[in-house]
Motif scaffolding. Structure first.
Motif, PDB file in Angstrom:
ATOM      1  N   ILE A 185      74.252  77.316  31.951  1.00 45.91           N
ATOM      2  CA  ILE A 185      73.829  78.066  32.853  1.00 45.91           C
ATOM      3  C   ILE A 185      74.306  79.662  32.728  1.00 45.91           C
ATOM      4  CG2 ILE A 185      73.913  78.305  35.519  1.00 45.91           C
ATOM      5  CD1 ILE A 185      75.069  75.480  35.455  1.00 45.91           C
ATOM      6  N   PRO A 186      73.024  80.441  33.003  1.00 48.16           N
ATOM      7  CA  PRO A 186      73.147  81.724  33.035  1.00 48.16           C
ATOM      8  C   PRO A 186      74.303  82.325  33.592  1.00 48.16           C
ATOM      9  CG  PRO A 186      70.736  81.239  33.241  1.00 48.16           C
ATOM     10  CD  PRO A 186      71.588  80.186  33.355  1.00 48.16           C
ATOM     11  N   PRO A 187      75.164  83.186  33.394  1.00 46.13           N
ATOM     12  CA  PRO A 187      76.458  84.019  33.955  1.00 46.13           C
ATOM     13  C   PRO A 187      76.045  84.382  35.287  1.00 46.13           C
ATOM     14  CG  PRO A 187      76.787  84.293  31.681  1.00 46.13           C
ATOM     15  CD  PRO A 187      75.122  83.913  31.843  1.00 46.13           C
ATOM     16  N   GLU A 188      75.173  85.012  35.340  1.00 44.28           N
ATOM     17  CA  GLU A 188      74.712  85.873  36.681  1.00 44.28           C
ATOM     18  C   GLU A 188      74.370  84.732  37.770  1.00 44.28           C
ATOM     19  OE1 GLU A 188      75.164  88.865  37.400  1.00 44.28           O
ATOM     20  OE2 GLU A 188      75.992  88.914  35.284  1.00 44.28           O
ATOM     21  N   LEU A 189      73.592  83.670  37.163  1.00 54.63           N
ATOM     22  CA  LEU A 189      73.479  82.549  38.460  1.00 54.63           C
ATOM     23  C   LEU A 189      74.635  81.912  38.635  1.00 54.63           C
ATOM     24  CD1 LEU A 189      71.381  80.693  39.986  1.00 54.63           C
ATOM     25  CD2 LEU A 189      71.079  79.568  37.550  1.00 54.63           C
ATOM     26  N   CYS A 190      75.575  81.628  37.849  1.00 60.43           N
ATOM     27  CA  CYS A 190      76.978  81.157  38.107  1.00 60.43           C
ATOM     28  C   CYS A 190      77.369  81.972  39.314  1.00 60.43           C
ATOM     29  CB  CYS A 190      77.624  80.812  36.968  1.00 60.43           C
ATOM     30  SG  CYS A 190      77.085  79.719  35.847  1.00 60.43           S
ATOM     31  N   LYS A 191      77.432  83.124  38.987  1.00 60.44           N
ATOM     32  CA  LYS A 191      78.214  84.121  40.130  1.00 60.44           C
ATOM     33  C   LYS A 191      77.516  84.083  41.423  1.00 60.44           C
ATOM     34  CE  LYS A 191      79.748  87.596  36.553  1.00 60.44           C
ATOM     35  NZ  LYS A 191      79.200  89.132  36.101  1.00 60.44           N
ATOM     36  N   ILE A 192      76.214  83.942  41.355  1.00 59.40           N
ATOM     37  CA  ILE A 192      75.388  83.775  42.615  1.00 59.40           C
ATOM     38  C   ILE A 192      76.087  82.489  43.430  1.00 59.40           C
ATOM     39  CG2 ILE A 192      73.368  83.258  43.809  1.00 59.40           C
ATOM     40  CD1 ILE A 192      71.991  85.137  41.668  1.00 59.40           C
ATOM     41  N   ILE A 193      76.149  81.469  42.769  1.00 60.93           N
ATOM     42  CA  ILE A 193      76.356  80.054  43.164  1.00 60.93           C
ATOM     43  C   ILE A 193      77.880  80.210  43.862  1.00 60.93           C
ATOM     44  CG2 ILE A 193      76.696  77.708  43.149  1.00 60.93           C
ATOM     45  CD1 ILE A 193      73.700  78.773  43.239  1.00 60.93           C
ATOM     46  N   MET A 194      78.637  80.552  42.972  1.00 58.79           N
ATOM     47  CA  MET A 194      80.103  80.722  43.317  1.00 58.79           C
ATOM     48  C   MET A 194      80.413  81.565  44.482  1.00 58.79           C
ATOM     49  SD  MET A 194      81.227  78.417  41.551  1.00 58.79           S
ATOM     50  CE  MET A 194      83.110  78.761  41.875  1.00 58.79           C
ATOM     51  N   ARG A 195      79.690  82.776  44.565  1.00 62.89           N
ATOM     52  CA  ARG A 195      79.930  83.649  45.715  1.00 62.89           C
ATOM     53  C   ARG A 195      79.375  83.134  46.927  1.00 62.89           C
ATOM     54  NH1 ARG A 195      76.670  89.525  46.762  1.00 62.89           N
ATOM     55  NH2 ARG A 195      77.454  89.881  48.918  1.00 62.89           N
ATOM     56  N   LEU A 196      78.397  82.004  46.885  1.00 61.15           N
ATOM     57  CA  LEU A 196      78.163  81.186  48.096  1.00 61.15           C
ATOM     58  C   LEU A 196      79.064  80.623  48.575  1.00 61.15           C
ATOM     59  CD1 LEU A 196      74.527  80.491  47.049  1.00 61.15           C
ATOM     60  CD2 LEU A 196      74.850  81.883  48.976  1.00 61.15           C
TER      61      LEU A 196
END
Length: 576
Positions: A288-299
């Protein structure tokens, strides 16, 4: 009451076979099947059953269309809160009229006082069913998340919090792009596909409505344990970010196939949402792209303030990943003449039917066809002539009734169309204002952050000056004069201090201006909400007279059909 499973006509209990197609009549297992609610909606078959009621496949008679009908279980009628929550779903969704939210056509009570909601009939699968097959592709998951966000933006602007977002309440349908907007357009980068996946958000049964009384005790946890936000578990304030947390849980599950905090004992799961951090998404699926992981984890942050401020900012974050293409939504404008003109054929966005479509043949046409086949027999059987004559008279009466009902239905359709168009235009305006507020709030937070930094810098300069003035070693013994070097340093600090405070005043001015603009936009949104509520109330009032007329005609129609059913049974026995 008996029904024909083939043509769905109702007959009296003394009838055994359908006079139209010869099918053996049955007494339905479910007492609702075959019934006509509010003289407009015939229940065809039971689809599913849940905590908030039973859902049936149905047929709206005037105007004719396939619908889904949700009925509150009679045993829950004693629970006032449950009944109010059920009706709140209709109220919450009816005004939104968003393409990514299931459409509510009607809500009310049966003659027995049992609440019902009539919705569009969806053909497709729930996201819950799709996830049984395993994780989704990154592009597909992001597209679904964007569609959900596009629904949540105006929903939250209307002061509504869903509170129960989960894969079971996300429905996926396949539609043709031409059916969606009346033109062929590219969709999220899938240029070669004729069909696109379209998201519908369902079940606002436990939605929280701002400015409406709270139906649940603050100490009562409402929602689905695997997707519930920590602040709801703790009885805190219900926020738009609460829905975004649930969305984070959905995104996590779509991308790696596992729930962020597992499942099992509900009490244990909800406490995990409060006390435990999920395994980083990147660890679950390194592809999974790291930036997408950051978005989900921020949510999935425990503190709502650390999540995204609203759905609009989140949509931008998803598009900025470059994984899907942005689809521009055009707001259609109509002339005054066009506003009053009903479309000859209104295409449903649900074009792919996975179940056989319902026949919409009117009752009087069936009886006319039946009588046409009995003419020859009646000439041979003299005692049936009187029966045939009465049946012809009744069929003519039935024809007149159904034509009147159809005319009333067209008037209701026109009123609904005009109300829907007005609300749709207001919703577009509300959505635009909400997006503008989102942008201004982002700028406001950036300004506030700069102000905090400047105030911190100014405080440091002030402390330095105080320290210098209080340090006795810096003061000369001869006449207690301050040295030139110290004065120069003080002058430099003073200049910095003045420069910082000028910037502070400038940023304060920007902040105050933004605050006023946001307040003004909030006021405009509140006015639009009030106007939408007013239009909804006006639409219901305009329809009331026609609905009462249809109801009266339905009672007359019922008597005619019962008599026709009895006469056809007698005729059948005579023929034998």
């Amino acid at each position: 009451m008996k029904i024909c499973v083939k043509c769905r006509e109702n007959f009296t209990d003394d009838s055994n076979f359908c006079p139209f197609d010869g099918t053996k009549l049955e007494i339905p297992d479910d007492p609702w099947v075959g019934k006509i609610i509010n003289s407009r909606y015939q229940i065809v078959e039971k689809l599913t059953e849940g905590g908030m009621g039973k859902i049936y496949r149905g047929l709206q008679l005037y105007p004719e269309r396939e619908v889904a009908i949700k009925i509150l279980p009679p045993e829950r009628l004693k629970e006032k809160t449950f009944k109010e929550r059920f009706m709140r779903e209709g109220m919450a969704v009816a005004m939104i009229r968003h393409e990514h939210i299931i459409e509510i056509f009607d809500a009310g009570e049966t003659d027995e006082g049992i609440p019902y909601i009539v919705m569009e009939f969806l053909h497709g699968n729930s996201l819950e069913d799709e996830l049984l097959k395993g994780p989704l592709s990154v592009k597909r998951a992001v597209s679904i998340l964007i569609d959900i966000c596009e629904a949540l933006g105006p929903v939250h602007a209307m002061g509504i919090i869903h509170r129960d977002l989960k894969p079971g309440n996300i429905f996926l349908v396949k539609i043709n792009r031409k059916d969606r907007n009346g033109r062929n357009e590219k969709n999220n980068g899938n240029e070669g596909d004729e069909d696109e996946e379209f998201v519908k958000v369902l079940d606002f049964g436990i939605a929280f409505l701002r400015d409406q009384p709270r139906l649940t005790d603050k100490n009562l946890v409402v929602g689905t344990p695997e997707y519930i936000a920590p602040e709801i578990v703790l009885g805190g304030k219900i926020l738009p970010q609460s829905d975004l947390y649930s969305l984070g849980c959905i995104g996590y599950e779509m991308l790696c196939g596992s729930l962020p905090l597992g499942s099992g004992n509900p009490a244990e799961v909800v406490l995990k949402h409060v006390n435990e951090k999920p395994v980083p998404l990147q660890n679950m699926n390194p592809d999974i792209p790291p930036e997408l992981c950051k978005i989900i984890m921020r949510l999935l942050e425990k503190d709502p303030k650390k999540r995204y401020p609203d759905a609009y900012v989140l949509i931008k974050a998803f598009y900025d990943l470059g994984l899907v293409k942005k689809t521009e939504i055009e707001i259609e404008t109509k002339t005054e003449a066009e506003k009053m003109e009903l479309p000859v054929e209104k295409k449903s966005i649900l074009s792919n039917r996975m179940m056989p479509s319902l026949s919409l043949t009117s009752s009087h046409k069936r009886w006319e066809e039946f009588l046409a086949t009995t003419k020859d027999l009646s000439n041979e059987i003299g005692k049936s002539l009187e029966l045939i004559n009465e049946m012809e008279t009744l069929t003519a009466k039935l024809t007149k009734i159904e034509k009147e009902q159809f005319a009333m239905g067209k008037e209701i359709e026109k009123i609904d169309f005009e109300g829907s168009e007005s609300i749709s235009r207001l919703r577009h305006a509300l959505n635009a204002l909400a997006m503008e507020i989102s942008e201004k709030k982002s700028i406001f937070m950036e300004t506030k952050s700069r102000l905090d930094e400047l105030n911190s810098m100014a405080l440091m300069e002030e402390r330095e000056v105080k320290k210098m003035l209080q340090d006795k070693e810096l003061i000369q013994d001869e006449g207690e004069r301050i040295s030139y070097g110290i004065m120069s340093k003080l002058e430099k600090i003073s200049r910095n201090w003045i420069s910082i405070y000028e910037k502070i005043r400038e940023e304060e001015s920007i902040k105050d201006k933004l605050q006023n603009e946001i307040s003004d936009l909030d006021y405009q949104i509140s006015q639009i909400r009030q106007r939408m509520e007013s239009i909804e109330a006006e639409t219901l009032q305009k329809k009331k007279g026609f609905e009462e007329k249809i109801k009266y005609l339905e009672e007359e129609k019922k008597k005619v059909k019962e008599r026709l059913s009895t006469l056809s049974s007698i005729f059948g026995r005579n023929v034998k």
